[in-house]
Design an enzyme around this catalytic site. Structure first.
Site, PDB file in Angstrom:
ATOM      1  CB  ALA A  72      -0.872  -0.007   1.243  1.00  0.00           C
ATOM      2  N   GLY A 117       0.424  -4.903   0.843  1.00  0.00           N
ATOM      3  CA  GLY A 117      -0.701  -5.026  -0.096  1.00  0.00           C
ATOM      4  C   GLY A 117      -0.327  -5.754  -1.379  1.00  0.00           C
ATOM      5  CD  GLU A 120      -2.561  -7.536   2.852  1.00  0.00           C
ATOM      6  OE1 GLU A 120      -2.240  -6.380   2.496  1.00  0.00           O
ATOM      7  OE2 GLU A 120      -3.201  -7.770   3.895  1.00  0.00           O
ATOM      8  CD  GLU A 140       1.252  -5.286   5.859  1.00  0.00           C
ATOM      9  OE1 GLU A 140       2.030  -6.204   6.167  1.00  0.00           O
ATOM     10  OE2 GLU A 140       0.574  -5.291   4.820  1.00  0.00           O
TER      11      GLU A 140
HETATM   12  N1  COA Z   1       4.591   3.207  -0.505  1.00  0.00           N
HETATM   13  C1  COA Z   1       5.004   4.386  -0.973  1.00  0.00           C
HETATM   14  N2  COA Z   1       6.189   4.581  -1.565  1.00  0.00           N
HETATM   15  C2  COA Z   1       6.979   3.514  -1.712  1.00  0.00           C
HETATM   16  C3  COA Z   1       6.621   2.234  -1.250  1.00  0.00           C
HETATM   17  C4  COA Z   1       5.362   2.107  -0.622  1.00  0.00           C
HETATM   18  N3  COA Z   1       4.909   0.939  -0.177  1.00  0.00           N
HETATM   19  N4  COA Z   1       7.612   1.381  -1.518  1.00  0.00           N
HETATM   20  C5  COA Z   1       8.565   2.095  -2.151  1.00  0.00           C
HETATM   21  N5  COA Z   1       8.180   3.373  -2.260  1.00  0.00           N
HETATM   22  C6  COA Z   1       8.914   4.478  -2.878  1.00  0.00           C
HETATM   23  C7  COA Z   1      10.052   4.981  -2.003  1.00  0.00           C
HETATM   24  O1  COA Z   1       9.578   5.870  -1.018  1.00  0.00           O
HETATM   25  C8  COA Z   1      10.929   5.628  -3.035  1.00  0.00           C
HETATM   26  O2  COA Z   1      10.358   6.869  -3.379  1.00  0.00           O
HETATM   27  P1  COA Z   1      11.291   8.185  -3.550  1.00  0.00           P
HETATM   28  O3  COA Z   1      12.233   7.824  -4.673  1.00  0.00           O
HETATM   29  O4  COA Z   1      10.312   9.254  -3.913  1.00  0.00           O
HETATM   30  O5  COA Z   1      11.990   8.362  -2.249  1.00  0.00           O
HETATM   31  C9  COA Z   1      10.779   4.734  -4.235  1.00  0.00           C
HETATM   32  O6  COA Z   1       9.556   4.022  -4.054  1.00  0.00           O
HETATM   33  C10 COA Z   1      11.883   3.709  -4.372  1.00  0.00           C
HETATM   34  O7  COA Z   1      11.973   2.982  -3.162  1.00  0.00           O
HETATM   35  P2  COA Z   1      13.360   2.752  -2.366  1.00  0.00           P
HETATM   36  O8  COA Z   1      13.028   2.468  -0.947  1.00  0.00           O
HETATM   37  O9  COA Z   1      14.299   3.871  -2.624  1.00  0.00           O
HETATM   38  O10 COA Z   1      13.883   1.441  -3.122  1.00  0.00           O
HETATM   39  P3  COA Z   1      14.823   0.310  -2.515  1.00  0.00           P
HETATM   40  O11 COA Z   1      15.180  -0.568  -3.657  1.00  0.00           O
HETATM   41  O12 COA Z   1      15.937   0.911  -1.728  1.00  0.00           O
HETATM   42  O13 COA Z   1      13.909  -0.529  -1.473  1.00  0.00           O
HETATM   43  C11 COA Z   1      11.899  -1.685  -0.783  1.00  0.00           C
HETATM   44  C12 COA Z   1      12.826  -1.249  -1.949  1.00  0.00           C
HETATM   45  C13 COA Z   1      10.665  -2.331  -1.380  1.00  0.00           C
HETATM   46  C14 COA Z   1      12.652  -2.682   0.106  1.00  0.00           C
HETATM   47  C15 COA Z   1      11.545  -0.424   0.051  1.00  0.00           C
HETATM   48  O14 COA Z   1      11.070   0.588  -0.835  1.00  0.00           O
HETATM   49  C16 COA Z   1      10.473  -0.685   1.058  1.00  0.00           C
HETATM   50  O15 COA Z   1      10.756  -1.237   2.134  1.00  0.00           O
HETATM   51  N6  COA Z   1       9.194  -0.279   0.772  1.00  0.00           N
HETATM   52  C17 COA Z   1       8.107  -0.416   1.658  1.00  0.00           C
HETATM   53  C18 COA Z   1       7.618  -1.841   1.704  1.00  0.00           C
HETATM   54  C19 COA Z   1       6.504  -1.969   2.722  1.00  0.00           C
HETATM   55  O16 COA Z   1       6.684  -1.798   3.901  1.00  0.00           O
HETATM   56  N7  COA Z   1       5.294  -2.305   2.234  1.00  0.00           N
HETATM   57  C20 COA Z   1       4.144  -2.459   3.049  1.00  0.00           C
HETATM   58  C21 COA Z   1       3.418  -1.178   3.151  1.00  0.00           C
HETATM   59  S1  COA Z   1       1.998  -1.326   4.210  1.00  0.00           S
END
Ligand code: COA
Length: 266
Positions: A72, A117, A120, A140
């Site tokens: 999400a 999400g 999911e 989460e």
């Molecule tokens: N919601 C909103 N933005 C997200 C996102 C999410 N779930 N997942 C990634 N992004 C965004 C980042 O904020 C970043 O945006 P920016 O460039 O404007 O700062 C961009 O996507 C790239 O992500 P980044 O974290 O720089 O890539 P990464 O390769 O270093 O890491 C992940 C990848 C997936 C490990 C990391 O982005 C992450 O942990 N995301 C969240 C996952 C999560 O907790 N999901 C459950 C949400 S309830």
């Protein structure tokens, strides 16, 4: 592959390969995170797929090399109050239900990160194929929230409550090989072959009697929510219903006549 022109989605690519529809969540700058607009588009696409007799199977995947769906959209979650948060959860659940209840096969091609999400969404698909670089998880709790698009319900049904609780409570990442071992994904394939394999699987399913395929989807997805006795009744009812179809008689006759069945969905 042809790209369908209507409707135009801002956050999805929808492509048609014969009877197989390929839906790619397309927000690569956010690793395909599901904001509300994207969720609405996935729901719309799922409902159009379900309603269109020319579309036999749906593949759900993510645009780009790195991510299926990263979850999400955390920026949207960060500003929610209790009522809105519950609504967002119900909305995400509705989208997942629309995929699960499409009445036709829905295959997730998990091509990278599938967190929150995104995981999911994959859980709501009927079959999950994954690339070797796929990583799944429900992180989460690490954000102080909990899965809200069905993860607490579908994951334990898929991998058992013990494994599901360990994954959800730790919030840890599950790599493709482990996901395959515990049944979280059906099969892992090389990244460059993932979409082809998903299409091949869809086409294999589409060679079968379409009414029989729909009946199996209903028996399994609805049956999983029922006590065994009720599930068995559901199975018998659907088995009987199929006997009223021309397709069933055609399928059995074709076997006896040593020819390929010509199913007509009636
Ligand atoms: N919601 C909103 N933005 C997200 C996102 C999410 N779930 N997942 C990634 N992004 C965004 C980042 O904020 C970043 O945006 P920016 O460039 O404007 O700062 C961009 O996507 C790239 O992500 P980044 O974290 O720089 O890539 P990464 O390769 O270093 O890491 C992940 C990848 C997936 C490990 C990391 O982005 C992450 O942990 N995301 C969240 C996952 C999560 O907790 N999901 C459950 C949400 S309830």
């Amino acid at each position: 592959m042809t790209t369908t022109t209507a409707p135009a989605y801002r956050n999805l690519l929808v492509e048609q390969r014969g009877a197989v529809t390929v839906l790619s969540v397309n927000r690569p700058d956010k690793l395909n995170a599901l904001n509300r607009e994207t969720l609405g588009e996935v729901e719309d696409c799922a409902r159009r797929f379900a309603a269109d007799p020319a579309r036999g199977a749906l593949i759900v995947t993510g645009a780009g090399e790195k991510s299926f769906v990263s979850g999400a959209d955390i920026a949207e979650l960060a500003v929610l109050g209790p009522r809105e948060a519950e609504e967002v959860s119900r909305c995400g659940q509705r989208v997942c239900d629309a995929l699960e209840r499409a009445g036709k096969p829905v295959i997730a091609a998990v091509n990278g990160y599938a967190f929150g999400g995104g995981c999911e969404l994959a859980l709501a698909c009927h079959v999950r194929l994954a690339s070797e670089n796929a990583v799944l998880g429900l992180p989460e709790v690490s954000l102080g929230i909990m899965p809200g698009y069905g993860g607490t319900q579908r994951l334990p049904r898929l991998v058992g409550p013990g494994r599901a609780l360990e994954i959800i409570l730790s919030g840890r990442r599950v790599k493709a090989d482990e996901a395959e071992r515990i049944g979280l994904v059906n099969r892992v394939v090389p990244r460059e072959q993932l979409l082809e394999e998903a299409v091949k699987l869809a086409e294999t399913i589409l060679k079968n009697g379409p009414l029989a395929v729909s009946a199996v989807l209903e028996a399994v997805t609805r049956g999983m929510q029922l006590p065994l006795d009720d599930g068995l009744r559901l199975e018998s009812g659907l088995f009987g219903l199929l006997a009223a179809s021309e397709d069933m008689h055609e399928g059995l006759k074709a076997f006896l006549e040593k020819r390929t069945a010509d199913f007509r969905r009636r």
